[in-house]
Design a protein around this motif. Sequence first.
Motif, PDB file in Angstrom:
ATOM      1  N   LYS A  45       0.835  -1.202   0.000  1.00  0.00           N
ATOM      2  CA  LYS A  45       0.000   0.000   0.000  1.00  0.00           C
ATOM      3  C   LYS A  45       0.865   1.245   0.000  1.00  0.00           C
ATOM      4  CE  LYS A  45      -3.765  -2.525   0.550  1.00  0.00           C
ATOM      5  NZ  LYS A  45      -4.822  -2.652  -0.497  1.00  0.00           N
ATOM      6  N   ASP A  46       0.185   2.410   0.155  1.00  0.00           N
ATOM      7  CA  ASP A  46       0.926   3.665   0.244  1.00  0.00           C
ATOM      8  C   ASP A  46       0.440   4.463   1.455  1.00  0.00           C
ATOM      9  OD1 ASP A  46      -1.524   4.823  -0.491  1.00  0.00           O
ATOM     10  OD2 ASP A  46      -0.933   5.092  -2.582  1.00  0.00           O
ATOM     11  N   ARG A  47       1.048   5.602   1.664  1.00  0.00           N
ATOM     12  CA  ARG A  47       0.725   6.401   2.852  1.00  0.00           C
ATOM     13  C   ARG A  47      -0.732   6.881   2.843  1.00  0.00           C
ATOM     14  NH1 ARG A  47       5.971  10.392   3.838  1.00  0.00           N
ATOM     15  NH2 ARG A  47       7.544   8.744   4.147  1.00  0.00           N
ATOM     16  N   ARG A  48      -1.251   7.244   1.703  1.00  0.00           N
ATOM     17  CA  ARG A  48      -2.647   7.712   1.637  1.00  0.00           C
ATOM     18  C   ARG A  48      -3.605   6.625   2.090  1.00  0.00           C
ATOM     19  NH1 ARG A  48      -3.653  10.003  -4.251  1.00  0.00           N
ATOM     20  NH2 ARG A  48      -2.481   8.102  -4.711  1.00  0.00           N
ATOM     21  N   TRP A  49      -3.297   5.389   1.716  1.00  0.00           N
ATOM     22  CA  TRP A  49      -4.139   4.274   2.149  1.00  0.00           C
ATOM     23  C   TRP A  49      -4.117   4.150   3.673  1.00  0.00           C
ATOM     24  CZ3 TRP A  49      -3.289  -0.052   5.039  1.00  0.00           C
ATOM     25  CH2 TRP A  49      -4.307  -1.010   5.051  1.00  0.00           C
ATOM     26  N   VAL A  50      -2.943   4.308   4.278  1.00  0.00           N
ATOM     27  CA  VAL A  50      -2.829   4.202   5.732  1.00  0.00           C
ATOM     28  C   VAL A  50      -3.713   5.242   6.411  1.00  0.00           C
ATOM     29  CG1 VAL A  50      -1.274   4.512   7.699  1.00  0.00           C
ATOM     30  CG2 VAL A  50      -0.522   3.186   5.713  1.00  0.00           C
ATOM     31  N   LEU A  51      -3.660   6.482   5.960  1.00  0.00           N
ATOM     32  CA  LEU A  51      -4.451   7.549   6.577  1.00  0.00           C
ATOM     33  C   LEU A  51      -5.949   7.276   6.424  1.00  0.00           C
ATOM     34  CD1 LEU A  51      -2.387  10.677   5.469  1.00  0.00           C
ATOM     35  CD2 LEU A  51      -2.279   9.442   7.653  1.00  0.00           C
ATOM     36  N   ALA A  52      -6.338   6.831   5.238  1.00  0.00           N
ATOM     37  CA  ALA A  52      -7.759   6.532   5.019  1.00  0.00           C
ATOM     38  C   ALA A  52      -8.200   5.349   5.868  1.00  0.00           C
ATOM     39  CB  ALA A  52      -7.995   6.255   3.532  1.00  0.00           C
ATOM     40  N   ASN A  53      -7.334   4.359   6.013  1.00  0.00           N
ATOM     41  CA  ASN A  53      -7.670   3.180   6.799  1.00  0.00           C
ATOM     42  C   ASN A  53      -7.804   3.527   8.278  1.00  0.00           C
ATOM     43  OD1 ASN A  53      -8.206   0.336   6.614  1.00  0.00           O
ATOM     44  ND2 ASN A  53      -6.254  -0.039   7.645  1.00  0.00           N
ATOM     45  N   ILE A  54      -6.985   4.433   8.751  1.00  0.00           N
ATOM     46  CA  ILE A  54      -7.093   4.875  10.143  1.00  0.00           C
ATOM     47  C   ILE A  54      -8.469   5.495  10.378  1.00  0.00           C
ATOM     48  CG2 ILE A  54      -6.255   6.570  11.826  1.00  0.00           C
ATOM     49  CD1 ILE A  54      -3.426   6.098  10.681  1.00  0.00           C
ATOM     50  N   ARG A  55      -8.865   6.393   9.502  1.00  0.00           N
ATOM     51  CA  ARG A  55     -10.172   7.059   9.663  1.00  0.00           C
ATOM     52  C   ARG A  55     -11.303   6.038   9.673  1.00  0.00           C
ATOM     53  NH1 ARG A  55      -7.866  10.148   5.363  1.00  0.00           N
ATOM     54  NH2 ARG A  55      -6.833  12.050   6.160  1.00  0.00           N
ATOM     55  N   ARG A  56     -11.258   5.107   8.735  1.00  0.00           N
ATOM     56  CA  ARG A  56     -12.340   4.145   8.592  1.00  0.00           C
ATOM     57  C   ARG A  56     -12.385   3.173   9.768  1.00  0.00           C
ATOM     58  NH1 ARG A  56     -12.315  -0.914   6.632  1.00  0.00           N
ATOM     59  NH2 ARG A  56     -10.173  -0.666   5.863  1.00  0.00           N
ATOM     60  N   CYS A  57     -11.250   2.638  10.157  1.00  0.00           N
ATOM     61  CA  CYS A  57     -11.224   1.591  11.179  1.00  0.00           C
ATOM     62  C   CYS A  57     -11.432   2.132  12.590  1.00  0.00           C
ATOM     63  CB  CYS A  57      -9.909   0.817  11.092  1.00  0.00           C
ATOM     64  SG  CYS A  57      -9.810  -0.225   9.613  1.00  0.00           S
ATOM     65  N   VAL A  58     -10.941   3.316  12.873  1.00  0.00           N
ATOM     66  CA  VAL A  58     -11.214   3.915  14.181  1.00  0.00           C
ATOM     67  C   VAL A  58     -12.711   4.153  14.327  1.00  0.00           C
ATOM     68  CG1 VAL A  58     -10.883   5.942  15.634  1.00  0.00           C
ATOM     69  CG2 VAL A  58      -8.922   4.919  14.463  1.00  0.00           C
ATOM     70  N   ALA A  59     -13.327   4.657  13.268  1.00  0.00           N
ATOM     71  CA  ALA A  59     -14.774   4.886  13.304  1.00  0.00           C
ATOM     72  C   ALA A  59     -15.531   3.574  13.502  1.00  0.00           C
ATOM     73  CB  ALA A  59     -15.222   5.576  12.017  1.00  0.00           C
ATOM     74  N   GLN A  60     -15.101   2.517  12.812  1.00  0.00           N
ATOM     75  CA  GLN A  60     -15.760   1.218  12.953  1.00  0.00           C
ATOM     76  C   GLN A  60     -15.676   0.721  14.392  1.00  0.00           C
ATOM     77  OE1 GLN A  60     -14.026  -1.951  10.642  1.00  0.00           O
ATOM     78  NE2 GLN A  60     -15.358  -3.518  11.535  1.00  0.00           N
ATOM     79  N   ALA A  61     -14.505   0.792  14.997  1.00  0.00           N
ATOM     80  CA  ALA A  61     -14.326   0.307  16.367  1.00  0.00           C
ATOM     81  C   ALA A  61     -15.160   1.126  17.348  1.00  0.00           C
ATOM     82  CB  ALA A  61     -12.853   0.350  16.755  1.00  0.00           C
ATOM     83  N   ARG A  62     -15.204   2.405  17.145  1.00  0.00           N
ATOM     84  CA  ARG A  62     -15.996   3.255  18.044  1.00  0.00           C
ATOM     85  C   ARG A  62     -17.485   2.956  17.900  1.00  0.00           C
ATOM     86  NH1 ARG A  62     -14.858   9.362  18.262  1.00  0.00           N
ATOM     87  NH2 ARG A  62     -15.886   9.019  20.267  1.00  0.00           N
ATOM     88  N   ASP A  63     -17.908   2.677  16.687  1.00  0.00           N
ATOM     89  CA  ASP A  63     -19.317   2.321  16.476  1.00  0.00           C
ATOM     90  C   ASP A  63     -19.676   1.022  17.201  1.00  0.00           C
ATOM     91  OD1 ASP A  63     -19.754   4.563  14.942  1.00  0.00           O
ATOM     92  OD2 ASP A  63     -19.559   3.526  13.019  1.00  0.00           O
ATOM     93  N   LEU A  64     -18.688   0.171  17.440  1.00  0.00           N
ATOM     94  CA  LEU A  64     -18.905  -1.067  18.176  1.00  0.00           C
ATOM     95  C   LEU A  64     -18.847  -0.857  19.685  1.00  0.00           C
ATOM     96  CD1 LEU A  64     -16.732  -3.510  16.013  1.00  0.00           C
ATOM     97  CD2 LEU A  64     -19.237  -3.449  16.157  1.00  0.00           C
ATOM     98  N   GLY A  65     -18.667   0.382  20.092  1.00  0.00           N
ATOM     99  CA  GLY A  65     -18.622   0.708  21.510  1.00  0.00           C
ATOM    100  C   GLY A  65     -17.254   0.567  22.147  1.00  0.00           C
ATOM    101  N   LEU A  66     -16.222   0.423  21.338  1.00  0.00           N
ATOM    102  CA  LEU A  66     -14.867   0.241  21.846  1.00  0.00           C
ATOM    103  C   LEU A  66     -14.121   1.565  21.948  1.00  0.00           C
ATOM    104  CD1 LEU A  66     -13.892  -2.847  19.670  1.00  0.00           C
ATOM    105  CD2 LEU A  66     -14.224  -2.868  22.151  1.00  0.00           C
ATOM    106  N   GLN A  67     -13.336   1.702  23.004  1.00  0.00           N
ATOM    107  CA  GLN A  67     -12.338   2.759  23.038  1.00  0.00           C
ATOM    108  C   GLN A  67     -11.172   2.295  22.186  1.00  0.00           C
ATOM    109  OE1 GLN A  67     -11.436   3.442  27.140  1.00  0.00           O
ATOM    110  NE2 GLN A  67     -13.554   3.836  27.689  1.00  0.00           N
ATOM    111  N   VAL A  68     -10.462   3.247  21.570  1.00  0.00           N
ATOM    112  CA  VAL A  68      -9.502   2.872  20.533  1.00  0.00           C
ATOM    113  C   VAL A  68      -8.119   3.439  20.819  1.00  0.00           C
ATOM    114  CG1 VAL A  68      -8.947   2.958  18.074  1.00  0.00           C
ATOM    115  CG2 VAL A  68     -11.344   2.797  18.817  1.00  0.00           C
TER     116      VAL A  68
END
Length: 403
Positions: free
Chosen positions: A111-134
């Motif tokens: 992957k590249d750096r842009r993918w990492v930044l986008a993945n952080i945004r998406r996955c942090v949001a997913q975990a928080r939606d599950l009620g998890l602290q991240v």
Amino acid sequence: MNAMRTVVIDDTTLRDGEQSAGVAFSLEEKIDIATRLAKLGVPELEVGIPAMGAEERESIRILASLKLPARLLVWARMKSEDIQQCAGLGVPMADLSVPASDQQIQRKLGKDRRWVLANIRRCVAQARDLGLQVGVGFEDASRADPDFLLQAAQTAQAAGARRIRYADTVGIMEPFGVHAAISRLRDGLDVEIEMHAHDDLGLATANTLAAALAGATHLNTTVNGLGERAGNAALEEVVLGLRQLYRIETGVDLKKFPALSALVENASGEPLGWRKSLVGKRVFSHEAGIHVDGLLKDPANYQGVDPAAVGRRHTLVLGKHSGRQGVIQAYAQLGIALEKRQADRLLAEVRQFAVRERRSPDDRELADLYRTLPQHSSSPAQAETVLGERPQEVASHRLAVAA
């Protein structure tokens, strides 16, 4: 000096410690280790990897059901399917790990750096939606471009992560570099910062202490320094180092640590070296005559670390380098009071024994040596008293410390 400052220990013996090659804790061992860690006052425990399977998830649920006085965390790759497995386990927080170095972003993920930044945004949001602290763990942070690492950490903060983890994944850092890297992150972030050090260069503890001085709020450790390859920063070294060197407290009391250390040693199947700091069999032992004499006069003469802090005592060892006072002390613990001329004669015998046998004489052998004296003022029966009962640790009232 930092007066009254505290940092949080996040012990990962049950996650990164168990990732050591060939180590697999049973459920009973995990429960015992977690319970003992909590009793010592360790405030956070990283207890497993949910994506490993149903058995791992069940063990995490059981640990959560114990309601230990410690916050539990789990570890996951920053992948949607891994994050989903972290839900419903009774654990409030997940560390989501993503590579931060170009080496791993490109050569491991493709992957590249842009993918990492986008993945952080998406996955942090997913975990928080599950009620998890991240927490967002930046794998290989020590080889990341500093500007990109800060950008990625700020992205995690903006997405709602409460913590970022700086991982020296391949153990290449040194304390000055760690201090600079953590200071830069501290200046650019408002979230918690955790240090995760590996010991490939023997610097995991030093790097962890440096991170604390630079403003890290959380520190990863493992019991005995257990971990992949050369291991992680050792819980016992970090806790005592922070307290003794910098007056930084963790709330962890190590007085009952020897039992936990032995448990992890046995459960992991990885024996400790005799000279392993703080917990090794010989680290509070003394043979040289000048050292023994000084200790008997005042432990502070040759004591940089008080063994009582980790539930240990000084041990006097008779051998080639022993002196008269060591021999007198050893026989006193057998209930035999030696005269000066007897001690000198026995010292020569003890030295010869140690060179010949390559070990110290035991109680029975000391008694036998005493009986060979041509004349002794003490009763021969003394050599039979308290045999087999002499404590291994020093019995002098100035050195004895409750284990």
